[in-house]
Design a protein around this motif. Sequence first.
Motif, short mmCIF file in Angstrom:
data_model
loop_
_atom_site.label_atom_id
_atom_site.label_comp_id
_atom_site.label_asym_id
_atom_site.label_seq_id
_atom_site.Cartn_x
_atom_site.Cartn_y
_atom_site.Cartn_z
N LYS A 159 0.91 -1.19 -0.05
CA LYS A 159 -0.15 -0.06 -0.14
C LYS A 159 0.76 1.27 0.01
N ALA A 160 1.91 1.34 1.02
CA ALA A 160 2.63 2.52 0.96
C ALA A 160 3.60 2.57 0.06
N PHE A 161 3.99 1.49 -0.93
CA PHE A 161 4.75 1.40 -1.86
C PHE A 161 4.02 2.36 -3.20
N ALA A 164 -5.78 -5.23 -0.89
CA ALA A 164 -6.47 -5.95 0.41
C ALA A 164 -5.44 -7.18 0.42
N PRO A 165 -5.30 -7.25 1.95
CA PRO A 165 -5.55 -6.73 2.96
C PRO A 165 -4.50 -5.38 2.94
N ALA A 166 -5.13 -4.45 3.89
CA ALA A 166 -4.36 -3.25 3.77
C ALA A 166 -2.78 -3.35 4.30
N ASP A 167 -2.42 -4.41 5.04
CA ASP A 167 -0.98 -4.79 5.46
C ASP A 167 -0.48 -5.75 4.56
N LEU A 168 -0.83 -5.83 3.29
CA LEU A 168 -0.26 -6.61 2.13
C LEU A 168 1.31 -6.16 2.09
N ILE A 169 2.12 -7.44 2.33
CA ILE A 169 3.65 -7.38 2.17
C ILE A 169 4.11 -8.15 0.88
N TYR A 176 7.78 -9.49 -0.88
CA TYR A 176 9.32 -9.69 -0.74
C TYR A 176 9.99 -9.86 -1.93
N ALA A 177 10.64 -8.57 -2.03
CA ALA A 177 11.39 -8.11 -3.67
C ALA A 177 12.10 -6.81 -3.22
N ASP A 178 12.84 -6.64 -4.42
CA ASP A 178 13.97 -5.51 -4.32
C ASP A 178 13.04 -4.15 -4.60
N GLU A 179 12.73 -3.40 -3.58
CA GLU A 179 11.87 -2.39 -4.02
C GLU A 179 12.23 -1.24 -4.83
N ASN A 180 13.69 -1.05 -4.96
CA ASN A 180 14.14 -0.20 -6.05
C ASN A 180 13.91 -0.87 -7.44
N LEU A 181 14.28 -1.98 -7.34
CA LEU A 181 14.06 -2.44 -8.89
C LEU A 181 12.43 -2.71 -9.43
N ILE A 182 11.57 -2.95 -8.44
CA ILE A 182 10.29 -3.12 -8.62
C ILE A 182 9.64 -1.45 -8.97
N SER A 183 10.04 -0.51 -8.50
CA SER A 183 9.88 0.80 -8.55
C SER A 183 9.93 1.15 -9.83
N GLN A 184 10.96 0.56 -10.69
CA GLN A 184 11.09 0.90 -11.91
C GLN A 184 10.16 0.30 -12.91
N ILE A 210 -5.22 0.45 -9.66
CA ILE A 210 -4.26 -0.41 -9.13
C ILE A 210 -4.51 -1.25 -7.90
N GLN A 211 -4.64 -2.43 -8.18
CA GLN A 211 -5.02 -3.50 -7.15
C GLN A 211 -3.94 -4.46 -6.74
N GLY A 212 -4.00 -4.75 -5.34
CA GLY A 212 -2.90 -5.68 -4.92
C GLY A 212 -3.81 -6.90 -3.94
N ARG A 213 -3.26 -8.01 -4.17
CA ARG A 213 -4.02 -9.15 -3.61
C ARG A 213 -3.16 -10.11 -3.22
N CYS A 214 -3.79 -11.27 -2.64
CA CYS A 214 -3.00 -12.51 -2.36
C CYS A 214 -3.89 -13.53 -3.14
N ASN A 215 -3.46 -14.36 -3.91
CA ASN A 215 -4.43 -15.47 -4.35
C ASN A 215 -4.38 -16.69 -3.54
N ALA A 216 -5.10 -17.81 -4.08
CA ALA A 216 -5.07 -19.11 -3.38
C ALA A 216 -3.76 -19.79 -3.14
N ALA A 217 -2.75 -19.38 -4.16
CA ALA A 217 -1.34 -20.17 -4.08
C ALA A 217 -0.46 -19.23 -3.43
N GLU A 218 -0.99 -18.17 -2.40
CA GLU A 218 -0.42 -17.37 -1.77
C GLU A 218 0.73 -16.56 -2.39
N GLU A 219 0.27 -16.26 -3.70
CA GLU A 219 1.44 -15.46 -4.40
C GLU A 219 0.74 -13.93 -4.48
N ILE A 220 1.62 -13.05 -4.53
CA ILE A 220 1.08 -11.61 -4.39
C ILE A 220 0.98 -11.02 -5.87
#
Length: 437
Positions: free
Chosen positions: A299-301, A325-330, A332-340, A363-373
Amino acid sequence: MKIHLKLLTERYWFRLGLSLCFAITAALSYADRDFIWMGLSLCLLLFSIWWQLSLYRIHTKRVLFMIDALENNDSAIHFPEEQIMPETREVNRALNRVGRILYNVKSETVQQEKYYELIMDCVNTGVLVLNENGAVYQKNNEALRLLGLNVFTHIRQLNKVDIQLMKKIEFCRPGDKIQTIFNNERGTINLSIRVSGITVREEQLRILAFNDINSELDEKEIDSWIRLTRVLTHEIMNSVTPITSLSETLLSLADTRDEEIRRGLQTISTTGKGLLSFVESYRRFTRIPTPEPSLFYVKAFIDRMVELARHQNKCDNITFHIDIAPADLIVYADENLISQVVINLLKNAIQAIDTQADGKIEIQGRCNAAEEILIEIKNNGPAIPSDIADHIFIPFFTTKEGGSGIGLSISRQIMRLSGGSITLLQGKETKFILKFK
């Protein structure tokens, strides 16, 4: 168990010998004309036979009752072991023990089946077992995910996914190797299918193994482009650098007074420098640093990326909708590269909408059944033509005037190095999906 069988055998022979004695006594009494002893012996013989038959019927009935109970998964079956007659007590004990053994074997079989099902659900290969009529005997979660189904009981259900896929699977035979492409809500799926056969309880079954080879094809394609780019940039740099250097040297010579020669040398120098700068931009495609992943909030990103896109581009006519969703979705990646990657996708979306009055970027963010972001970036600008959509991830391909054609190529390379993927979904609106495993 051996002791019980020995006791039962001894008692059986005892009853058989007693019946034989009664029969002999009756025969001798008849020979001696002693009809009283003969009658008594015959009565005892008949009683002995009746006793044997009664025990046989009781024991047979209990054995059949126990078999029916096992077939109906009745684990509570238990025969009383405290009886007046020793024979019945020993038989009941034997039946209870046999019942426990068979129930334990059946329980272990069920546990093994669950164990194998768990193993099947953990593998990255989809497994599907079909009979000759197309009924689904068994499947794992990966098969359901690849086919885009939640419930799968018959091959005809694939008609809703892709009719050509259904026909290929319906008519496949053991030994076949099939490769097919179809589209679902996850995007374009490139399936490799291997078919084998097995006979179970005199029934022919087909076992299908599914593998999504999109990632393998993408990796080989990216590796090929990287190797080609390295070769091209190396050769161009080696060829152009001496020309640029030589032209500058000639320009610096004092006796170069001919104005036409000077202009020519300046043109060569300027063009060479521009070409070197142009090639240097493409070298970035092969110089992406190794990702240094860390945990960060989606979310913050996304909020930061949207604000950055607003400042870098003129987009007063565009409304941004963010739904994480959820608001605290996290992730694990390189934030600088993903920002590009995200900035490039937002920039492309803004350019696609251009001056459209009702511009909208979701822009939507979620976690699917396979626990992929999953991060989805969608815009309502003009759809990308299908003949162009097939080439947008190819390095140096662009339809924009002055574009370099490496933005989406670098984005795909970054997602690949991050262990994820980027996918384009075409519909009424253009949607890019970033997947982080």
